[in-house]
Design a protein around this motif. Structure first.
Motif, PDB file in Angstrom:
ATOM      1  N   UNK A   1      59.359  -9.162  -0.055  1.00  0.00           N
ATOM      2  CA  UNK A   1      60.289  -8.096   0.283  1.00  0.00           C
ATOM      3  C   UNK A   1      60.333  -7.842   1.778  1.00  0.00           C
ATOM      4  N   UNK A   2      59.172  -7.795   2.411  1.00  0.00           N
ATOM      5  CA  UNK A   2      59.118  -7.588   3.855  1.00  0.00           C
ATOM      6  C   UNK A   2      59.741  -8.764   4.582  1.00  0.00           C
ATOM      7  N   UNK A   3      59.419  -9.960   4.104  1.00  0.00           N
ATOM      8  CA  UNK A   3      59.973 -11.154   4.739  1.00  0.00           C
ATOM      9  C   UNK A   3      61.492 -11.124   4.703  1.00  0.00           C
ATOM     10  N   UNK A   4      62.038 -10.836   3.542  1.00  0.00           N
ATOM     11  CA  UNK A   4      63.494 -10.810   3.404  1.00  0.00           C
ATOM     12  C   UNK A   4      64.103  -9.749   4.301  1.00  0.00           C
ATOM     13  N   UNK A   5      63.464  -8.581   4.318  1.00  0.00           N
ATOM     14  CA  UNK A   5      63.985  -7.471   5.108  1.00  0.00           C
ATOM     15  C   UNK A   5      64.110  -7.853   6.576  1.00  0.00           C
ATOM     16  N   UNK A   6      63.185  -8.681   7.047  1.00  0.00           N
ATOM     17  CA  UNK A   6      63.194  -9.029   8.461  1.00  0.00           C
ATOM     18  C   UNK A   6      63.980 -10.296   8.764  1.00  0.00           C
ATOM     19  N   UNK A   7      64.340 -11.053   7.745  1.00  0.00           N
ATOM     20  CA  UNK A   7      65.017 -12.319   8.010  1.00  0.00           C
ATOM     21  C   UNK A   7      66.453 -12.372   7.509  1.00  0.00           C
ATOM     22  N   UNK A   8      66.812 -11.484   6.621  1.00  0.00           N
ATOM     23  CA  UNK A   8      68.117 -11.624   5.988  1.00  0.00           C
ATOM     24  C   UNK A   8      68.988 -10.391   6.237  1.00  0.00           C
ATOM     25  N   UNK A   9      70.205 -10.624   6.715  1.00  0.00           N
ATOM     26  CA  UNK A   9      71.109  -9.495   6.835  1.00  0.00           C
ATOM     27  C   UNK A   9      71.700  -9.151   5.465  1.00  0.00           C
ATOM     28  N   UNK A  10      71.997  -7.893   5.284  1.00  0.00           N
ATOM     29  CA  UNK A  10      72.604  -7.477   4.020  1.00  0.00           C
ATOM     30  C   UNK A  10      73.443  -6.231   4.295  1.00  0.00           C
ATOM     31  N   UNK A  11      74.281  -5.891   3.387  1.00  0.00           N
ATOM     32  CA  UNK A  11      75.167  -4.753   3.656  1.00  0.00           C
ATOM     33  C   UNK A  11      75.065  -3.649   2.613  1.00  0.00           C
ATOM     34  N   UNK A  12      74.510  -3.945   1.451  1.00  0.00           N
ATOM     35  CA  UNK A  12      74.433  -2.911   0.432  1.00  0.00           C
ATOM     36  C   UNK A  12      73.303  -3.201  -0.533  1.00  0.00           C
ATOM     37  N   UNK A  13      72.783  -2.187  -1.133  1.00  0.00           N
ATOM     38  CA  UNK A  13      71.728  -2.355  -2.115  1.00  0.00           C
ATOM     39  C   UNK A  13      71.808  -1.228  -3.120  1.00  0.00           C
ATOM     40  N   UNK A  14      71.391  -1.524  -4.314  1.00  0.00           N
ATOM     41  CA  UNK A  14      71.334  -0.487  -5.347  1.00  0.00           C
ATOM     42  C   UNK A  14      69.953  -0.496  -5.953  1.00  0.00           C
ATOM     43  N   UNK A  15      69.365   0.674  -6.059  1.00  0.00           N
ATOM     44  CA  UNK A  15      68.009   0.789  -6.557  1.00  0.00           C
ATOM     45  C   UNK A  15      67.981   1.666  -7.797  1.00  0.00           C
ATOM     46  N   UNK A  16      67.192   1.264  -8.747  1.00  0.00           N
ATOM     47  CA  UNK A  16      67.033   2.032  -9.984  1.00  0.00           C
ATOM     48  C   UNK A  16      65.564   2.361 -10.151  1.00  0.00           C
ATOM     49  N   UNK A  17      65.270   3.615 -10.348  1.00  0.00           N
ATOM     50  CA  UNK A  17      63.889   4.061 -10.462  1.00  0.00           C
ATOM     51  C   UNK A  17      63.656   4.607 -11.857  1.00  0.00           C
ATOM     52  N   UNK A  18      62.631   4.130 -12.512  1.00  0.00           N
ATOM     53  CA  UNK A  18      62.365   4.633 -13.857  1.00  0.00           C
ATOM     54  C   UNK A  18      60.874   4.565 -14.165  1.00  0.00           C
ATOM     55  N   UNK A  19      60.510   5.141 -15.281  1.00  0.00           N
ATOM     56  CA  UNK A  19      59.122   5.063 -15.737  1.00  0.00           C
ATOM     57  C   UNK A  19      59.078   4.164 -16.962  1.00  0.00           C
ATOM     58  N   UNK A  20      58.125   3.255 -16.988  1.00  0.00           N
ATOM     59  CA  UNK A  20      57.999   2.363 -18.142  1.00  0.00           C
ATOM     60  C   UNK A  20      56.533   2.281 -18.553  1.00  0.00           C
ATOM     61  N   UNK A  21      56.334   1.910 -19.781  1.00  0.00           N
ATOM     62  CA  UNK A  21      54.984   1.615 -20.239  1.00  0.00           C
ATOM     63  C   UNK A  21      54.732   0.133 -20.005  1.00  0.00           C
ATOM     64  N   UNK A  22      53.589  -0.192 -19.464  1.00  0.00           N
ATOM     65  CA  UNK A  22      53.314  -1.602 -19.163  1.00  0.00           C
ATOM     66  C   UNK A  22      53.232  -2.397 -20.467  1.00  0.00           C
ATOM     67  N   UNK A  23      53.815  -3.592 -20.467  1.00  0.00           N
ATOM     68  CA  UNK A  23      53.687  -4.435 -21.662  1.00  0.00           C
ATOM     69  C   UNK A  23      52.391  -5.240 -21.563  1.00  0.00           C
ATOM     70  N   UNK A  24      52.197  -6.087 -22.514  1.00  0.00           N
ATOM     71  CA  UNK A  24      50.890  -6.750 -22.597  1.00  0.00           C
ATOM     72  C   UNK A  24      50.588  -7.653 -21.398  1.00  0.00           C
ATOM     73  N   UNK A  25      51.505  -8.574 -21.039  1.00  0.00           N
ATOM     74  CA  UNK A  25      51.207  -9.428 -19.871  1.00  0.00           C
ATOM     75  C   UNK A  25      51.028  -8.625 -18.581  1.00  0.00           C
ATOM     76  N   UNK A  26      51.853  -7.628 -18.401  1.00  0.00           N
ATOM     77  CA  UNK A  26      51.736  -6.785 -17.205  1.00  0.00           C
ATOM     78  C   UNK A  26      50.370  -6.111 -17.170  1.00  0.00           C
TER      79      UNK A  26
END
Lengths: 251, 251
Positions: free
Chosen positions: A162-187
């Motif tokens: 994420x940091x790498x992309x932020x510093x190397x790639x130009x972008x013009x828009x982003x959409x973020x979704x924030x939620x609460x989840x219960x971790x599944x088994x692999x997680x």
DNA sequence: CAGTGGTCTAGACCACTGA
DNA sequence: CAGTGGTCTAGACCACTGA
């Protein structure tokens, strides 16, 4: 450094409003009076008040005058943390552990089918964020290879993708979704917690104009991570946010 | 309505940037050329570009010129939902159920000891938010009685206390903390879910200048609620967010 | 209908900084 | 050192709207 006069006028009133000396509904002097007070032309006063108006701190009405705004909140400013920076700022060591990294011609896996348009080649990354060696977040990311050809050569040991992309790639828009989840088994296994642990999930899609650049899902341990947002009237950031990372040790 | 020329220039370039016609790093014409193109004075051009610069869309450097900004994100704009409005917008019925309402001279309960300074009388409220009769969120709130004397007479059947406060009380700053928590036993009972269910928790402190107005903690069922944030370069809201409420039925 | 802000002009001098 | 933006002036006419 010498301060521009319009900027001095602007900050004068901003601080009076933020301090409460001027309260919502209070009337400001008319431009003519401010010209006299500051000994400047009307354009200078107008520029200062225009900036405050654009920021939503004041409301200007013809014939009536200028007033401190009654805040209406529909949005607030959320600080975006740089994970590595945050952790290191707390005197802990930050580490990104790459779990998988593959390039695929086919569409994304079913789980992520809506993440990036499946028509383009993309790179899929799975990784784990650690503070002092203890995992506190998981990352799943898709990157549009056409938009970021250099991505395959990047090194993520010191800084996460994420940091790498932020510093190397130009972008013009982003959409973020924030939620609460219960971790599944692999997680849960990867995070070293019980299945069903409450996690804060952040999903983000980033575009450069109409080209999708990257999609990411971050899953943070609930008791290890907070987001902090500050706002003054109408989305103006009012104060500085402190470190969003609460108690990484509690993991 | 006739559009101001500086506003037309501003929006011309904003749309060229957002559409990708102008990409990060691209150079814009110098002010002298724009004066000629638009047939206006330099101040008009300067006002348009100044607004774009203030919004973070362009960067202006003396002697070098004006360029489309390479976005650096440190913040984004998070839309604040009005709960009642959101639910009703989905064609569901919204209801706020008051569970307790008391005034207290003493300090807040230990759990909330940092919420409001304990030196003032405050009103404590507990309530439950329902969509189509099904609870999806719990609210605990403290209100500074001195700051909001009319609060005791308010009616919360149609609009929750948060909406009421938003429309009746001026404020100047707020701080919000977003995290994921597992529901404890009383919460689970009130929400009708198993203990330990992942919930999105939002805590907010609101101030008018240095006076604390209210503190609130909202606990949303994790699978019933999302927050959505949008951003262009440097926190500029880029697009409209859709309804943050995902699948209330899934409760 | 008069007070207030919205916009615009045609200049000016200055500060910075990169060619 | 010359090109570019930063700031400011002293006006002007207009549009809106509330007393």
């Amino acid at each position: 450094m010498k301060q521009a006069l319009h900027e001095r006028i602007r900050s004068d009133f901003e601080s009076r409003i933020r301090s409460g000396q001027l309260q919502p509904g209070d009337k400001l002097p008319i431009e003519l009076d401010l010209m006299a007070q500051y000994g400047c032309s009307r354009m200078t006063v107008n520029k200062a008040l225009g900036a405050l108006s654009a920021a939503g701190l004041i409301v200007r009405r013809k014939r009536a005058g200028t007033f401190v705004a009654r805040p209406r909140v529909h949005s607030m400013v959320l600080d975006i943390p740089d994970l590595a920076e945050q952790i290191r700022g707390r005197g802990q060591t930050y580490q990104f552990e790459l779990l998988s990294h593959c390039t695929s011609d086919s569409g994304p896996s079913p789980k992520e089918d809506k993440a990036l348009s499946s028509s383009c080649r993309h790179i899929a990354i799975e990784g784990r964020h650690k503070a002092d060696g203890v995992p506190f977040a998981l990352e799943s990311r898709l990157v549009n290879e056409a938009a970021v050809p250099e991505f395959n050569n990047a090194d993520f040991t010191d800084n996460p993708p994420g940091s790498w992309l932020l510093h190397h790639v130009p972008w013009t828009a982003a959409e973020t979704r924030i939620s609460a989840v219960a971790s599944d088994e692999p997680q849960s296994r990867l995070l070293g917690v019980a299945t069903g642990t409450a996690c804060l999930q952040i999903e983000r899609r980033t575009r450069l104009a109409s080209t999708e650049v990257t999609w990411v899902r971050l899953v943070f341990l609930g008791d290890a991570y907070d987001l902090i947002a500050n706002f003054g009237p109408d989305g103006t950031p009012a104060g500085g946010a402190e470190n969003p990372v609460r108690n990484i040790q509690a993991v």
